[in-house]
Design a protein around this motif. Structure first.
Motif, short mmCIF file in Angstrom:
data_model
loop_
_atom_site.label_atom_id
_atom_site.label_comp_id
_atom_site.label_asym_id
_atom_site.label_seq_id
_atom_site.Cartn_x
_atom_site.Cartn_y
_atom_site.Cartn_z
N LYS A 354 0.85 -1.19 0.00
CA LYS A 354 0.00 0.00 0.00
C LYS A 354 0.88 1.25 0.00
O LYS A 354 2.00 1.22 0.51
CB LYS A 354 -0.91 0.00 1.23
CG LYS A 354 -1.87 -1.19 1.27
CD LYS A 354 -2.67 -1.20 2.55
CE LYS A 354 -3.58 -2.42 2.62
NZ LYS A 354 -4.30 -2.51 3.91
N GLU A 355 0.36 2.31 -0.55
CA GLU A 355 1.15 3.55 -0.62
C GLU A 355 1.54 4.03 0.77
O GLU A 355 2.60 4.63 0.97
CB GLU A 355 0.37 4.62 -1.38
CG GLU A 355 1.26 5.77 -1.83
CD GLU A 355 0.59 6.64 -2.89
OE1 GLU A 355 1.28 7.53 -3.42
OE2 GLU A 355 -0.61 6.42 -3.18
N THR A 356 0.69 3.76 1.75
CA THR A 356 0.99 4.17 3.13
C THR A 356 2.15 3.37 3.73
O THR A 356 2.70 3.76 4.76
CB THR A 356 -0.26 4.00 4.01
OG1 THR A 356 -0.77 2.66 3.86
CG2 THR A 356 -1.34 5.00 3.62
N ASP A 357 2.53 2.24 3.11
CA ASP A 357 3.65 1.44 3.60
C ASP A 357 5.01 2.01 3.18
O ASP A 357 6.04 1.66 3.77
CB ASP A 357 3.57 0.00 3.04
CG ASP A 357 2.36 -0.77 3.53
OD1 ASP A 357 1.99 -0.58 4.71
OD2 ASP A 357 1.81 -1.56 2.74
N LEU A 358 5.01 2.88 2.18
CA LEU A 358 6.27 3.30 1.57
C LEU A 358 7.23 4.01 2.53
O LEU A 358 8.44 3.73 2.50
CB LEU A 358 6.00 4.17 0.34
CG LEU A 358 5.16 3.52 -0.78
CD1 LEU A 358 5.11 4.44 -2.01
CD2 LEU A 358 5.69 2.15 -1.16
N PRO A 359 6.77 4.92 3.41
CA PRO A 359 7.72 5.55 4.34
C PRO A 359 8.41 4.56 5.27
O PRO A 359 9.62 4.68 5.52
CB PRO A 359 6.84 6.53 5.13
CG PRO A 359 5.71 6.84 4.20
CD PRO A 359 5.44 5.55 3.47
#
Length: 391
Positions: A354-359
């Motif tokens: 998910k994009e929220t996992d990237l950081p």
């Protein structure tokens, strides 16, 4: 690139070809062992591949003490401890790993636990932390990807800390590796492609990372030749014995190369993505390889360009930057063809990330040990930018 002084080490005895498995008991005897613990997984066992190992023991003076077939896709510290306990309980005197990278890493971890008399792998995380001689260990790969059968590296998931632990030591190298084409014939197309791209990543990163040397270069080049000529054939026609054996040999050569030259940003990204989102390592490497090459383009364009005769169907006649960019595009084109053949993902979003996992992935990436050997430095923001591009 490279330095005037270098080290190269690969003491693993390699037995490759038809019926290579028949040599397992002989190699056990040469190592002074008689009772093996087989470490494998449900997929390998369910495919009926263990029967070939059992056949090899028939009529020999050696025996199988136990078979552990519960290895998960991501080797973990708790599974490692279970394998170590079974080894001691069944009074085994050597390990035989039959499977992919997870089975081999599990075996390496269990060997540390048994030989060091511990149940805490964390004490040995890092480079050259193992002080005792490990038990004899033989490797039978069932995928053509990780090269773990000839590497001094193990990566094991820490379930308590939700991260992957890396172990590096000459003592982790197997005593012998057996490449038998029967063991990869039943590999599904998508896994064939993913593990093949894993091997290609090993060879390409080995060729441009900081510890590259003339000997590792020779192995990397040979690996790239074999993989580029056979990966699509092995994916599309899984019953092609020659393609399967060529891919197994290519993965082994790539393993020898990167075990000496090490890897860089691609593997740092893949390790972090696997730790956070459990994306299979080969899939992650396949996605990140062109981005990692681009990240090193400024310092390594001339080195990457040297691979253009191997990677590009028609190498451009321009300078090193154009040739390096052709290499990068050729790898993207290969990934696209494999996607059409078997559905191998080419974007992170297609793997469940998910994009929220990237950081969180970016944070783990910049703290990964492989980054030490990457020619270019990498900041958090730069890692996050690569992840966004790959998403």
């Amino acid at each position: 690139m490279g330095t005037p002084l270098f080290e190269f080490y690969c003491p693993v005895k390699i037995i490759s070809g038809d019926l290579a498995l028949a040599n397992v008991p002989h190699e056990m005897e040469q190592l002074g062992t008689k009772r093996a613990l087989i470490v494998t997984d449900k997929g390998v066992a369910g495919a009926g591949l263990i029967k070939y190992v059992e056949m090899a023991f028939e009529g020999s003076g050696c025996e199988i003490g136990a078979i552990f077939d519960e290895t998960p896709p991501d080797s973990s510290n708790r599974i490692v401890n279970k394998v170590a306990e079974l080894f001691k309980e069944k009074k085994c005197d050597c390990f035989v790993a039959v499977g992919g990278g997870s089975c081999m890493d599990t075996t390496k971890g269990a060997n540390i636990v048994v030989s060091e008399g511990t149940d805490d792998l964390m004490k040995f995380q890092g480079a050259d932390r193992i002080s005792r001689q490990l038990k004899p260990f033989m490797a039978v790969p069932t995928t053509a990807g990780t090269g773990s059968e000839v590497t001094l590296v193990a990566v094991i998931y820490n379930e308590d800390k939700n991260c992957k632990m890396a172990f590096t030591s000459d003592r982790l190298l197997p005593n012998a590796a057996f490449l038998d084409p029967r063991m990869t014939m039943s590999l599904p197309p998508k896994i064939t492609a993913a593990t093949g791209m894993d091997a290609l990543t090993h060879a390409v990163e080995a060729y441009f990372c900081l510890q590259k040397n003339p000997v590792s270069d020779a192995f990397a080049i040979s690996a790239i030749k074999l993989i580029m000529a056979n990966i699509e054939k092995a994916t599309e026609k899984g019953d092609d014995v020659t393609a399967r054996l060529n891919m197994a040999n290519g993965a082994l050569l790539a393993g020898i190369a990167f075990s000496n030259s090490m890897v860089g940003v691609v593997h740092s990204l893949a390790h972090a993505t696997g730790g956070v989102c459990h994306v299979p390592h080969g899939v992650a490497n396949s996605i990140f390889l062109p981005y990692g090459m681009e990240q090193n383009l400024e310092k390594c364009s001339a080195t990457i360009a040297e691979l253009s005769p191997l990677l590009c169907k028609t190498p451009p006649s321009g300078g090193s930057v154009e040739k390096a960019k052709c290499c990068i595009q050729s790898i993207r084109d290969l990934a696209d063809r494999l996607n059409k053949l078997c559905g191998l993902p080419t974007r992170l979003r297609d793997t469940g990330v998910k994009e929220t996992d990237l950081p969180e992935i970016a944070k783990l990436t910049i703290n990964d040990g492989s980054l030490v050997y990457n020619p270019e430095e990498l900041t958090f923001d730069e890692a996050l930018e690569i992840l966004k591009k790959a998403f």
